[in-house]
Scaffold this motif. Sequence first.
Motif, PDB file in Angstrom:
ATOM      1  N   PHE A 165      -6.094   2.863 -11.086  1.00 17.07           N
ATOM      2  CA  PHE A 165      -5.141   2.025 -10.364  1.00 17.07           C
ATOM      3  C   PHE A 165      -4.778   2.640  -9.021  1.00 17.07           C
ATOM      4  O   PHE A 165      -4.654   1.953  -8.015  1.00 17.07           O
ATOM      5  N   LEU A 166      -4.591   3.963  -9.029  1.00 23.02           N
ATOM      6  CA  LEU A 166      -4.100   4.620  -7.820  1.00 23.02           C
ATOM      7  C   LEU A 166      -5.180   4.752  -6.758  1.00 23.02           C
ATOM      8  O   LEU A 166      -4.871   4.898  -5.574  1.00 23.02           O
ATOM      9  N   SER A 167      -6.454   4.719  -7.168  1.00 23.77           N
ATOM     10  CA  SER A 167      -7.503   4.927  -6.170  1.00 23.77           C
ATOM     11  C   SER A 167      -8.302   3.662  -5.843  1.00 23.77           C
ATOM     12  O   SER A 167      -9.083   3.658  -4.900  1.00 23.77           O
ATOM     13  N   ALA A 168      -8.097   2.586  -6.604  1.00 20.15           N
ATOM     14  CA  ALA A 168      -8.885   1.371  -6.360  1.00 20.15           C
ATOM     15  C   ALA A 168      -8.521   0.718  -5.034  1.00 20.15           C
ATOM     16  O   ALA A 168      -7.349   0.678  -4.662  1.00 20.15           O
ATOM     17  N   GLY A 169      -9.537   0.216  -4.348  1.00 14.81           N
ATOM     18  CA  GLY A 169      -9.291  -0.503  -3.112  1.00 14.81           C
ATOM     19  C   GLY A 169      -8.929  -1.959  -3.357  1.00 14.81           C
ATOM     20  O   GLY A 169      -8.288  -2.601  -2.533  1.00 14.81           O
ATOM     21  N   MET A 170      -9.349  -2.484  -4.506  1.00 14.57           N
ATOM     22  CA  MET A 170      -9.106  -3.901  -4.783  1.00 14.57           C
ATOM     23  C   MET A 170      -8.654  -4.076  -6.228  1.00 14.57           C
ATOM     24  O   MET A 170      -9.191  -3.447  -7.138  1.00 14.57           O
ATOM     25  N   GLY A 171      -7.669  -4.941  -6.407  1.00 17.33           N
ATOM     26  CA  GLY A 171      -7.262  -5.362  -7.735  1.00 17.33           C
ATOM     27  C   GLY A 171      -7.706  -6.793  -7.929  1.00 17.33           C
ATOM     28  O   GLY A 171      -7.496  -7.633  -7.060  1.00 17.33           O
ATOM     29  N   VAL A 172      -8.340  -7.063  -9.064  1.00 13.66           N
ATOM     30  CA  VAL A 172      -8.826  -8.410  -9.347  1.00 13.66           C
ATOM     31  C   VAL A 172      -8.021  -8.958 -10.519  1.00 13.66           C
ATOM     32  O   VAL A 172      -7.816  -8.272 -11.521  1.00 13.66           O
ATOM     33  N   LEU A 189     -14.290   0.574  -5.395  1.00 10.61           N
ATOM     34  CA  LEU A 189     -13.731   0.625  -6.747  1.00 10.61           C
ATOM     35  C   LEU A 189     -12.726  -0.508  -6.894  1.00 10.61           C
ATOM     36  O   LEU A 189     -11.858  -0.694  -6.036  1.00 10.61           O
ATOM     37  N   ALA A 190     -12.870  -1.288  -7.968  1.00  7.46           N
ATOM     38  CA  ALA A 190     -11.948  -2.386  -8.222  1.00  7.46           C
ATOM     39  C   ALA A 190     -11.404  -2.252  -9.638  1.00  7.46           C
ATOM     40  O   ALA A 190     -12.152  -1.926 -10.570  1.00  7.46           O
ATOM     41  N   VAL A 191     -10.098  -2.486  -9.820  1.00  6.99           N
ATOM     42  CA  VAL A 191      -9.519  -2.583 -11.157  1.00  6.99           C
ATOM     43  C   VAL A 191      -9.294  -4.061 -11.438  1.00  6.99           C
ATOM     44  O   VAL A 191      -8.873  -4.806 -10.556  1.00  6.99           O
TER      45      VAL A 191
END
Lengths: 106, 470
Positions: free
Chosen positions: B194-201, B106-108
């Motif tokens: 946001f709280l569970s994403a492994g990656m922020g892009v 999961l990515a935000v």
Amino acid sequence: MNERESLFRRLSAACGGHDGAAVKEPLSCGEPMEPEGDRVALFAKTFTAAGGVLLRGPVEKALSDLGEMLRAEGVTALFFPEDDAAARGIAEALVPFGPFNLTTGV
Amino acid sequence: MELNANAFGRNAMKALLDKTLQEALGRTTGRFQAHRDAAAAAFPEFEATRERASRIKRDVLDHLDTYLARFIEEAEKRGAIVHVARDAVQAREIAARIARDEGITLAVKSKSMASEEVSFNEALQEAGVTVVESDLGEFIIQLAGEAPSHIIAPAVHKTREEISRLFERHLGEPRTDSIPELVGMARKHLRSKFLSAGMGVSGGNFLVADTGSVVLVTNEGNGRMGTVLPRVHLAVVGIEKVIPRMADLPTFLRLLPRSASGQTISSYVSIVTGTRRAGDPEGPERMHILLLDCGRSAILEGKYREILKCVRCAACLNSCPVYQSVGGHPYGWVYSGPIGAVLTPLLVGLPEAAALPDASTLCGACADVCPVKIPLPDFLLELRSDAREQGLKTPGEIAAMKGYAGVMKRAGLLEAIERIAGVLGQFFTKGKGIGGLPYPFSRWTERRDFPAPAAQPFRKQWKIRRGVTR
């Protein structure tokens, strides 16, 4: 050749003055927007105009003046975030000019 | 993002007939433009700052290899892993590999026009990653399955009613026309991501060479949250975004928010420098920076290199009468408005986007507002000339332009035509507009009257007023 090397080859070929003109050296690091003294003066003017109180002088005098102002305002406690060492230092330095209670709100 | 630039004419016509879109565009671009003008007028050093910014950007273009090398060196010293993609295919491969190697499901993502260029979301989805757009406008159009229609306000074409319907259908939320309630719904839904994403892009407004920093200039907080909370941060940025020094950043921070939306400063300025260090309470454990070439080095070599100065403020869009009338979608790709009309043909090839340089009245408003002084009207004209040389103009267009040039070069002929037209016009139309003309001029009069020729050409009126007898 890896992609990074390939990119820099392309960029080196592409960079430079147009129409064969010589490229000036990169702008030097020292092209400040204003001299630091002017920036401080501008901040002071703007801050004061907005109703702020600016304390100048040696730290000891500033702390003493600040302590006096806070007492005059009826301040009796100073709050600082638990994990902010700098805020804790300033709060502790103000205690002798109080008295002030210190709290982290926890 | 699928390219459909050469259908500009057809899609512009649809946009002109879309009443909802017209209302939305009028409201939004008018507001942005008015705020921008007020902000510029209230900043006494605005013009001097524009000049300085233009000079800094020109220096960057002249030494992009030096500054980019320095950026990479400094970023890597601070824990970032820097990747380079020559084109969209490579960019997608690298993005998918990063996601797989980091175990991301999961990515935000915060707004990044560069990532739209390379169809980044699709690449991650094919790699088994769910990508959630966290910028409110991007979130809305992601739900709608549409492309952004504005660089800084991607859902500008959507009304609150349409957004509420989307939230009802996709999020199960009740219908409302309250904007704060709609924002609250989006915030509630996105917070868990946001709280569970492994990656922020993220994208990057600027890359600072002397510190290896990625600078994000945002208003919503999603950029900051998305680059601080997840374990991994991936920044996708064009190579031209580098600036030499942290001391140069204030110059651009004074211009970008003012030019984009009339703000003195945006709500958030996030300077992301490497991974979390010992003692830092937050920040990513891993940071990847994906630098995109994707045609930029080729542009740098040529006569349009100054287009790479763009800071993606969208001031040119808001001031453009064409964009104000049709919005972003008719431009058929990632970038719209005057910047899109130049950049798209340069990035995708002129044959694929030859219609775009013609999508301009050449009024010059874009050049007046560009914070880094890109000569957009000059580039539009140059591209039209390139299109002619590459055989991309129709015989009809070529004949019409030759005819026009032939008349305009001969003052006496022009004057004679004006006089005849004036007499005939007054006789047939009685001074009112002409409602119907034969093809191809019927393409004008289908929608509006053609002004009747003046009884006396301006040239004659001028001479009379100035007392020059003839």
